[in-house]
Design a protein around this motif. Sequence first.
Motif, mmCIF file in Angstrom:
data_model
loop_
_atom_site.group_PDB
_atom_site.id
_atom_site.type_symbol
_atom_site.label_atom_id
_atom_site.label_comp_id
_atom_site.label_asym_id
_atom_site.label_seq_id
_atom_site.Cartn_x
_atom_site.Cartn_y
_atom_site.Cartn_z
ATOM 1 N N PRO A 60 0.824 -1.209 0.000
ATOM 2 C CA PRO A 60 0.000 0.000 0.000
ATOM 3 C C PRO A 60 0.858 1.260 0.000
ATOM 4 O O PRO A 60 1.940 1.283 0.601
ATOM 5 N N ASP A 61 0.366 2.308 -0.658
ATOM 6 C CA ASP A 61 1.131 3.554 -0.741
ATOM 7 C C ASP A 61 1.455 4.115 0.643
ATOM 8 O O ASP A 61 2.544 4.658 0.861
ATOM 9 N N ASN A 86 10.185 15.635 6.500
ATOM 10 C CA ASN A 86 10.270 14.347 5.810
ATOM 11 C C ASN A 86 9.055 14.076 4.931
ATOM 12 O O ASN A 86 9.151 13.415 3.896
ATOM 13 N N LEU A 87 7.893 14.567 5.337
ATOM 14 C CA LEU A 87 6.674 14.362 4.548
ATOM 15 C C LEU A 87 6.811 15.018 3.175
ATOM 16 O O LEU A 87 6.417 14.441 2.149
ATOM 17 N N THR A 124 -1.103 9.973 6.503
ATOM 18 C CA THR A 124 -1.861 8.865 7.089
ATOM 19 C C THR A 124 -0.973 7.643 7.312
ATOM 20 O O THR A 124 -1.075 6.955 8.327
ATOM 21 N N GLY A 125 -0.092 7.376 6.348
ATOM 22 C CA GLY A 125 0.825 6.250 6.489
ATOM 23 C C GLY A 125 1.858 6.460 7.572
ATOM 24 O O GLY A 125 2.396 5.486 8.131
ATOM 25 N N SER A 126 2.150 7.730 7.903
ATOM 26 C CA SER A 126 3.152 8.027 8.932
ATOM 27 C C SER A 126 2.592 7.980 10.340
ATOM 28 O O SER A 126 3.349 7.783 11.298
ATOM 29 N N ALA A 129 5.290 4.867 1.776
ATOM 30 C CA ALA A 129 5.747 6.230 2.052
ATOM 31 C C ALA A 129 5.995 6.445 3.540
ATOM 32 O O ALA A 129 6.997 7.055 3.938
ATOM 33 N N GLY A 130 5.080 5.941 4.378
ATOM 34 C CA GLY A 130 5.212 6.162 5.817
ATOM 35 C C GLY A 130 6.441 5.506 6.409
ATOM 36 O O GLY A 130 7.092 6.079 7.289
ATOM 37 N N SER A 131 6.793 4.314 5.938
ATOM 38 C CA SER A 131 7.956 3.615 6.490
ATOM 39 C C SER A 131 9.247 4.362 6.177
ATOM 40 O O SER A 131 10.148 4.430 7.022
ATOM 41 N N ILE A 132 9.332 4.928 4.974
ATOM 42 C CA ILE A 132 10.536 5.686 4.620
ATOM 43 C C ILE A 132 10.588 6.999 5.388
ATOM 44 O O ILE A 132 11.648 7.396 5.891
ATOM 45 N N ALA A 133 9.455 7.692 5.499
ATOM 46 C CA ALA A 133 9.421 8.958 6.235
ATOM 47 C C ALA A 133 9.824 8.745 7.688
ATOM 48 O O ALA A 133 10.602 9.522 8.263
#
Length: 438
Positions: free
Chosen positions: A137-138, A385-386, A403-405, A142-146
């Motif tokens: 999932p997007d 980071n976002l 939301t992913g973060s 994205a959240g894991s990298i941020a």
Amino acid sequence: MDPLTLGGFVALATILVLFSGVSVAIGLLIVSAGFLIIFDGMRSLELMPEILFGKLDNFALLSIPMFIIMGSSIASTRAGADLYEALERWLTRVPGGLVISNLGACALFSAMSGSSPATCAAIGKMGIPEMRKRGYPDGIAAGSIAAGGTLGILIPPSVTMIVYGIATETSIGRLFLAGVIPGLLLVALFMGWSLYATWKSGNTAVLSARDYSWRERLEILPRVIPFILIIIGVLYAMYGGIATPSETAAVGALLCIVIAMVIYRLWSPKALWVVLRDSTRESVMILFIIAAAGVFSYMLSSLFITQSIAEWIGTLDANRWVIMFAINIFLLVAGFFLPPVAVILMAAPILLPIITTAGFDPIWFAVILTINMEIGLISPPVGLNLYVINGIAPDISLRTILTGSLPFVACMILAIILLCVFPGLATWLPDTVMGPAF
């Protein structure tokens, strides 16, 4: 005027000046000069140049530009991509292994570079497209990298910890060691959530993952191991009593440049100039903030604001954990709007006497403060980071990235709670390696 009331006016003026758009250092100087002139007269300005430059007369400050050069030389090469690829080759058959390899790469690269934006850019450019291609999932991609990018200000060697050590006159070596176990704890929490979220989403990316041979897994390691050995060598030299943090940082910076030139063919004078130019800019910015914060601290002390706040806290009939909860809320809000270095330098003169009066360990508190600053890096309205992630993956909306973060923010809050319940997570390693602090 009562010092506590005066402190309220100083806080309000500082917020207004910083929100006006001026740089942090200039803003602190404006506020300091204004209140000193009003309450001590024009003669107080005569001391400002001496305090400004005197704050920079500290041998430990040499480690800041050296560690920044060390990180810039790594960030200017394909080290991040190679690190990501190495972990991806070794973890490709593990369910959720790709997101775990991304988080592992973020942890290692951020430790080497010490820069959250650089980590997000270096790992995210390869990791996010690959995760999305395999069906992650997007939000998780994205959240894991941020979130992984924030680890650089906690896992040693950390410029943020150096700044805290200088601002509070605490041991930088102890601060580095204090960040190791909490840093690994955050990595484990991030990985645990990522595995759960991947399983919950029904992701079957592992089935389509490429199966690498042992030769392919081993051939990538020589490009990554030298940088990891440098980090280990720097920490060993520091804690083995071989050299000071500044000396080890200088040697580490030189070795990173040499390895970047030998392994990644960074021979071009133009490329080397970019590394030195960017490092100089970042170093000057941090050192200017440190110098301005020294003047700001002098103003607070000269007007008896710091002493009065500490005395007032000491007279409060409140549980010390209630005080710590209030401090965490303050740090969290400050981190939403200001960079970590600015928050530390502005808040340390006020918070240090409060936490010591309440019976908290300054080394332990450094880890609590740093995790709060990590939350600020992935929280709006600034959330640097976002925006870095949005820049390298513009087709993922900022709302999806945020939301992913959020689950990773929850992991950080959980880490703070665990550190409050088990303070030994931060203090055991420095006490074991360097002996109890007195």
